[in-house]
Design a protein around this motif. Structure first.
Motif, PDB file in Angstrom:
ATOM      1  N   ARG A  20       0.646  -1.199   0.017  1.00  0.00           N
ATOM      2  CA  ARG A  20      -0.042   0.006   0.116  1.00  0.00           C
ATOM      3  C   ARG A  20       0.711   1.244  -0.030  1.00  0.00           C
ATOM      4  O   ARG A  20       0.470   2.501   0.199  1.00  0.00           O
ATOM      5  N   ASN A  48      -5.039   6.658  -3.685  1.00  0.00           N
ATOM      6  CA  ASN A  48      -6.514   6.390  -3.138  1.00  0.00           C
ATOM      7  C   ASN A  48      -6.265   5.512  -1.833  1.00  0.00           C
ATOM      8  O   ASN A  48      -7.114   4.757  -1.495  1.00  0.00           O
ATOM      9  N   GLU A  50      -5.909   6.303   2.320  1.00  0.00           N
ATOM     10  CA  GLU A  50      -5.682   7.228   3.350  1.00  0.00           C
ATOM     11  C   GLU A  50      -4.778   6.341   4.283  1.00  0.00           C
ATOM     12  O   GLU A  50      -5.016   5.032   4.514  1.00  0.00           O
ATOM     13  N   ARG A  72      -7.307   3.148   4.984  1.00  0.00           N
ATOM     14  CA  ARG A  72      -8.767   3.176   4.763  1.00  0.00           C
ATOM     15  C   ARG A  72      -8.539   3.324   2.996  1.00  0.00           C
ATOM     16  O   ARG A  72      -7.892   4.296   2.493  1.00  0.00           O
ATOM     17  N   SER A  73      -9.229   2.570   2.423  1.00  0.00           N
ATOM     18  CA  SER A  73      -9.215   2.331   0.979  1.00  0.00           C
ATOM     19  C   SER A  73     -10.282   1.768   0.365  1.00  0.00           C
ATOM     20  O   SER A  73     -10.797   0.770   0.952  1.00  0.00           O
ATOM     21  N   SER A  74     -10.633   2.153  -0.781  1.00  0.00           N
ATOM     22  CA  SER A  74     -11.602   1.328  -1.516  1.00  0.00           C
ATOM     23  C   SER A  74     -11.170   0.034  -1.888  1.00  0.00           C
ATOM     24  O   SER A  74     -12.326  -0.937  -2.067  1.00  0.00           O
ATOM     25  N   HIS A  75      -9.917  -0.481  -2.016  1.00  0.00           N
ATOM     26  CA  HIS A  75      -9.750  -1.668  -2.190  1.00  0.00           C
ATOM     27  C   HIS A  75      -8.908  -2.464  -0.962  1.00  0.00           C
ATOM     28  O   HIS A  75      -8.145  -3.373  -1.384  1.00  0.00           O
ATOM     29  N   THR A  76      -9.239  -1.902   0.224  1.00  0.00           N
ATOM     30  CA  THR A  76      -8.946  -2.602   1.309  1.00  0.00           C
ATOM     31  C   THR A  76      -9.910  -3.919   1.337  1.00  0.00           C
ATOM     32  O   THR A  76     -11.050  -3.683   1.171  1.00  0.00           O
ATOM     33  N   GLN A  78     -12.612  -6.461   2.810  1.00  0.00           N
ATOM     34  CA  GLN A  78     -13.861  -6.211   3.296  1.00  0.00           C
ATOM     35  C   GLN A  78     -13.990  -6.949   4.702  1.00  0.00           C
ATOM     36  O   GLN A  78     -14.896  -6.565   5.594  1.00  0.00           O
TER      37      GLN A  78
END
Length: 224
Positions: A20, A48, A50, A72-76, A78
């Protein structure tokens, strides 16, 4: 690294601090002038992503202060498959908790210091076991080592080094203590050195510190 089991039996691997962050090769700490720095920054967050460093209460710490690295990320990922409790623990305060301890410097670069579970709390100080291990590994007689925090009636945890010596080489506890004292702050110098023939490890070769800690607690009596 977080491993998420898929319904089909396969796994997803997720290593936040490994993939990351962008390259830190242009950071001043990696220059020849600063080649003696103990820890080199791993870089800044990728696109993208944080990143923050939090204390145990979920508050962001100041630049240069130690805390847990969170992302924090959209591709971390779930969450953990069929494990809501572990998912809840990993995503507290709206962040993914990596389990790594580090700090962000004034230029926004991250330095990873240790795993949170391996940090030692002794005399009001947070001590990174990995820093002490790195020093011990530079001693010519040390083949393997692991640094632990063992329960202590005064210090809460006492820094303890478990050492495996190389064949046909010797080193006393006093010698290793002096070696560390010349290279570390006084409060980081191990209060005890235990000599073992081997360290317990898992299938991938990682030292099982929890198991080792249980073994060593029976070897040390701080009240003697």
């Amino acid at each position: 690294m977080a491993i998420i089991t898929r319904p089909d039996g396969g796994v997803y691997s997720h290593s936040p601090c490994a993939d990351r962050f962008s390259s830190a090769q242009d950071h001043p700490a990696n220059s020849v002038r600063n080649a003696t720095a103990q820890k080199a920054p791993v870089g800044k967050p990728g696109i993208n992503v944080e990143m923050a460093v939090l204390d145990d209460d979920g508050r962001e710490v100041k630049r240069g202060e130690l805390g847990e690295i969170v992302l924090r990320s959209s591709h971390t990922m779930q969450g953990y498959y069929n494990n809501p409790e572990r998912t809840h623990e990993a995503f507290r305060y709206g962040w993914y908790h990596t389990g790594d301890v580090g700090f962000i410097d004034s230029q926004g670069y991250l330095t990873v210091v240790d795993r949170k579970k391996d940090m030692i709390k002794s005399g009001g100080e947070n001590i990174a076991s990995r820093e002490i291990e790195d020093v011990l590994y530079t001693h010519p007689a040390v083949l393997e080592c692991a640094v632990l925090g063992l329960p202590h009636p005064y210090w809460i945890e006492a820094v303890t080094a478990v050492v495996v010596l190389r064949d046909e080489m010797t080193a006393s506890a006093e010698e290793l203590r002096d070696f560390c004292r010349a290279r570390l702050a006084g409060y980081k110098v191990p209060k005890a050195f235990l000599f073992h023939t081997h360290l317990p490890k898992n299938a991938s070769g990682k030292v099982l510190k929890a198991q080792l800690k249980s073994i060593c607690e029976c070897q040390v009596n701080w009240l003697e």
